[in-house]
Scaffold this motif. Sequence first.
Motif, PDB file in Angstrom:
ATOM      1  N   PRO A   1      -1.495  13.941   5.846  1.00  0.00           N
ATOM      2  CA  PRO A   1      -1.366  12.511   5.531  1.00  0.00           C
ATOM      3  C   PRO A   1      -2.398  11.635   6.229  1.00  0.00           C
ATOM      4  O   PRO A   1      -2.803  10.608   5.676  1.00  0.00           O
ATOM      5  CB  PRO A   1       0.055  12.175   5.997  1.00  0.00           C
ATOM      6  N   GLY A   2      -2.830  11.995   7.415  1.00  0.00           N
ATOM      7  CA  GLY A   2      -3.787  11.159   8.137  1.00  0.00           C
ATOM      8  C   GLY A   2      -5.234  11.427   7.795  1.00  0.00           C
ATOM      9  O   GLY A   2      -6.132  10.850   8.407  1.00  0.00           O
ATOM     10  N   ARG A   3      -5.466  12.286   6.800  1.00  0.00           N
ATOM     11  CA  ARG A   3      -6.834  12.709   6.506  1.00  0.00           C
ATOM     12  C   ARG A   3      -7.113  12.566   5.013  1.00  0.00           C
ATOM     13  O   ARG A   3      -6.608  13.353   4.197  1.00  0.00           O
ATOM     14  CB  ARG A   3      -7.022  14.152   6.958  1.00  0.00           C
ATOM     15  N   ALA A   4      -7.892  11.592   4.638  1.00  0.00           N
ATOM     16  CA  ALA A   4      -8.297  11.399   3.248  1.00  0.00           C
ATOM     17  C   ALA A   4      -9.704  11.931   3.046  1.00  0.00           C
ATOM     18  O   ALA A   4     -10.557  11.825   3.939  1.00  0.00           O
ATOM     19  CB  ALA A   4      -8.252   9.922   2.882  1.00  0.00           C
TER      20      ALA A   4
ATOM     21  N   LEU B   1      -6.333  11.945  -1.738  1.00  0.00           N
ATOM     22  CA  LEU B   1      -5.668  10.816  -1.094  1.00  0.00           C
ATOM     23  C   LEU B   1      -4.196  11.184  -0.896  1.00  0.00           C
ATOM     24  O   LEU B   1      -3.383  11.039  -1.801  1.00  0.00           O
ATOM     25  CB  LEU B   1      -5.797   9.551  -1.939  1.00  0.00           C
ATOM     26  N   PRO B   2      -3.840  11.681   0.305  1.00  0.00           N
ATOM     27  CA  PRO B   2      -2.460  12.106   0.535  1.00  0.00           C
ATOM     28  C   PRO B   2      -1.542  10.946   0.901  1.00  0.00           C
ATOM     29  O   PRO B   2      -1.889  10.104   1.730  1.00  0.00           O
ATOM     30  CB  PRO B   2      -2.602  13.077   1.711  1.00  0.00           C
ATOM     31  N   VAL B   3      -0.382  10.895   0.270  1.00  0.00           N
ATOM     32  CA  VAL B   3       0.643   9.923   0.634  1.00  0.00           C
ATOM     33  C   VAL B   3       1.502  10.479   1.762  1.00  0.00           C
ATOM     34  O   VAL B   3       1.855   9.778   2.706  1.00  0.00           O
ATOM     35  CB  VAL B   3       1.515   9.573  -0.591  1.00  0.00           C
ATOM     36  N   ASP B   4       1.814  11.753   1.657  1.00  0.00           N
ATOM     37  CA  ASP B   4       2.519  12.441   2.735  1.00  0.00           C
ATOM     38  C   ASP B   4       2.151  13.920   2.657  1.00  0.00           C
ATOM     39  O   ASP B   4       1.230  14.301   1.926  1.00  0.00           O
ATOM     40  CB  ASP B   4       4.038  12.210   2.672  1.00  0.00           C
ATOM     41  N   GLU B   5       2.858  14.756   3.386  1.00  0.00           N
ATOM     42  CA  GLU B   5       2.498  16.173   3.460  1.00  0.00           C
ATOM     43  C   GLU B   5       2.702  16.905   2.139  1.00  0.00           C
ATOM     44  O   GLU B   5       2.154  17.992   1.944  1.00  0.00           O
ATOM     45  CB  GLU B   5       3.325  16.861   4.550  1.00  0.00           C
TER      46      GLU B   5
ATOM     47  N   ARG C   1     -10.485  -0.081   7.052  1.00  0.00           N
ATOM     48  CA  ARG C   1      -9.627   1.055   6.729  1.00  0.00           C
ATOM     49  C   ARG C   1      -9.753   1.308   5.237  1.00  0.00           C
ATOM     50  O   ARG C   1     -10.082   0.407   4.448  1.00  0.00           O
ATOM     51  CB  ARG C   1      -8.176   0.801   7.136  1.00  0.00           C
ATOM     52  N   TYR C   2      -9.535   2.540   4.841  1.00  0.00           N
ATOM     53  CA  TYR C   2      -9.519   2.904   3.431  1.00  0.00           C
ATOM     54  C   TYR C   2      -8.071   2.864   2.979  1.00  0.00           C
ATOM     55  O   TYR C   2      -7.182   3.351   3.678  1.00  0.00           O
ATOM     56  CB  TYR C   2     -10.111   4.304   3.246  1.00  0.00           C
ATOM     57  N   ALA C   3      -7.808   2.268   1.838  1.00  0.00           N
ATOM     58  CA  ALA C   3      -6.429   2.027   1.420  1.00  0.00           C
ATOM     59  C   ALA C   3      -6.224   2.422  -0.032  1.00  0.00           C
ATOM     60  O   ALA C   3      -7.159   2.407  -0.838  1.00  0.00           O
ATOM     61  CB  ALA C   3      -6.070   0.552   1.616  1.00  0.00           C
ATOM     62  N   MET C   4      -4.986   2.768  -0.344  1.00  0.00           N
ATOM     63  CA  MET C   4      -4.616   3.123  -1.707  1.00  0.00           C
ATOM     64  C   MET C   4      -3.482   2.221  -2.172  1.00  0.00           C
ATOM     65  O   MET C   4      -2.452   2.095  -1.507  1.00  0.00           O
ATOM     66  CB  MET C   4      -4.174   4.583  -1.774  1.00  0.00           C
ATOM     67  N   LEU C   5      -3.681   1.593  -3.313  1.00  0.00           N
ATOM     68  CA  LEU C   5      -2.693   0.692  -3.896  1.00  0.00           C
ATOM     69  C   LEU C   5      -2.400   1.143  -5.316  1.00  0.00           C
ATOM     70  O   LEU C   5      -3.300   1.208  -6.149  1.00  0.00           O
ATOM     71  CB  LEU C   5      -3.229  -0.741  -3.910  1.00  0.00           C
TER      72      LEU C   5
ATOM     73  N   LEU D   1       0.814  -1.204   0.000  1.00  0.00           N
ATOM     74  CA  LEU D   1       0.000   0.000   0.000  1.00  0.00           C
ATOM     75  C   LEU D   1       0.854   1.263   0.000  1.00  0.00           C
ATOM     76  O   LEU D   1       1.887   1.342   0.668  1.00  0.00           O
ATOM     77  CB  LEU D   1      -0.923   0.015   1.209  1.00  0.00           C
ATOM     78  N   SER D   2       0.379   2.275  -0.727  1.00  0.00           N
ATOM     79  CA  SER D   2       1.013   3.591  -0.668  1.00  0.00           C
ATOM     80  C   SER D   2       0.577   4.349   0.579  1.00  0.00           C
ATOM     81  O   SER D   2       1.351   5.127   1.138  1.00  0.00           O
ATOM     82  CB  SER D   2       0.644   4.409  -1.913  1.00  0.00           C
ATOM     83  N   ALA D   3      -0.657   4.123   1.012  1.00  0.00           N
ATOM     84  CA  ALA D   3      -1.182   4.801   2.197  1.00  0.00           C
ATOM     85  C   ALA D   3      -2.479   4.120   2.608  1.00  0.00           C
ATOM     86  O   ALA D   3      -3.109   3.401   1.821  1.00  0.00           O
ATOM     87  CB  ALA D   3      -1.439   6.280   1.905  1.00  0.00           C
ATOM     88  N   SER D   4      -2.886   4.336   3.853  1.00  0.00           N
ATOM     89  CA  SER D   4      -4.192   3.873   4.334  1.00  0.00           C
ATOM     90  C   SER D   4      -4.658   4.807   5.434  1.00  0.00           C
ATOM     91  O   SER D   4      -3.862   5.512   6.061  1.00  0.00           O
ATOM     92  CB  SER D   4      -4.115   2.430   4.841  1.00  0.00           C
TER      93      SER D   4
END
Length: 395
Positions: free
Chosen positions: A177-180, A200-204, A88-92, A64-67
Amino acid sequence: MTSPVTVDLALVGGGGAASLVLAALDRKDLSGVRVAIVDPVHKRGQDRTWAFWGEPGSFLDPLLSASWAAVDVVTAEGRRTLPLRPLRYAMLRSGPLYELAGAAEQRLGAVRVTAAADRLDDDGSRVVVRDEAGTPLVRAGWVLDSRPRSPARSGRTNWLQHFRGWWLESDRAIFEPGRAVLMDFRTPQPARGVSFGYVLPVDERFALVEYTEFSPSVLSGDEYDAALRGYLALLGIDEAAVRVREVENGVIPMTDGVFEARPSPRVVRLGTAGGATRPSTGFTFTAMARQADRIAVEVAAGRPPLPGPAYPGRHRWMDAVQLRALDRGMVDGVEFFGRLFDRNPPERVLRFLDGTTSWGEDLRLMASSPLLPMTRAAAGDAVARLGRVVQAARA
């Protein structure tokens, strides 16, 4: 002329659905099963992004890139933060999944045929996969075909989920990052349909920002770009302060048309072609993963690789009614989705969209929708279905 490869199982198409099947077969250590992949292109790298929900702890976690444990739904009235646990919501992104499938392909000893399949000749005991010239490429006991195709029977309602996303990079921290953002309905709404943005944030400093419509027809490239610029302005992001690193486009059917999941005795369709796309939302990934797991279980047990229905029949009916209500203007799309999340636990809504809710939960979801217009839509759907039955009987 080279003799065709003889295998137990042929995967026609090498995208997400086939990659998930390869990974599932590998997890079952089915190296004794002869497998071939037939595709003119060997999928690699980032060509798409899947967003989905599910419980943590699956084989996908390292990819995953982020969740996110919570997501936001935004309307003109305000922002709701929806806690998702135990989901959880996830991005792949596609690259890691293709790499996983490539490693599985090697361990399984699979044969790759880099050619475009055309005909699948099924005589009931085996399937011959042929190219456009009729040359046999593969002889297989079973074929899993994930090539896109139209429904075998057209729908009463035919919409599309169509979108453009920008992968944005900034030199400073502008994303959380913690808020999609799952759905932001502050975008201008089309005359017929529903639009929303999501983030969909991966990081800041790196995120996928997308504009999506549920509507009958696609936009031009300039219209998608204009909509994305407008959405960035809503988010308070200065376009000059970000760089577009990648662009993603997509068109996914949202239809109550019938996809033929098993067009012949030994050919099984996967992905959208096999009915894995949810008509009400366009989500596909979780159903593909679920069906891949089922195929591996069946093969391991020495049974035919049949994945079973992607969704319960009652959910297909509920989706058809929802699409009809939206298409005929019986309900307002923004109000409908907002009400669904307002009046149900988020986990229930998401499990419904994945096709895993119980009868009781489905009844509670239906009770939370606008009853009068949805009843009218259900009645109209019933009349349309009856009309088709009568027409077929007269033919």
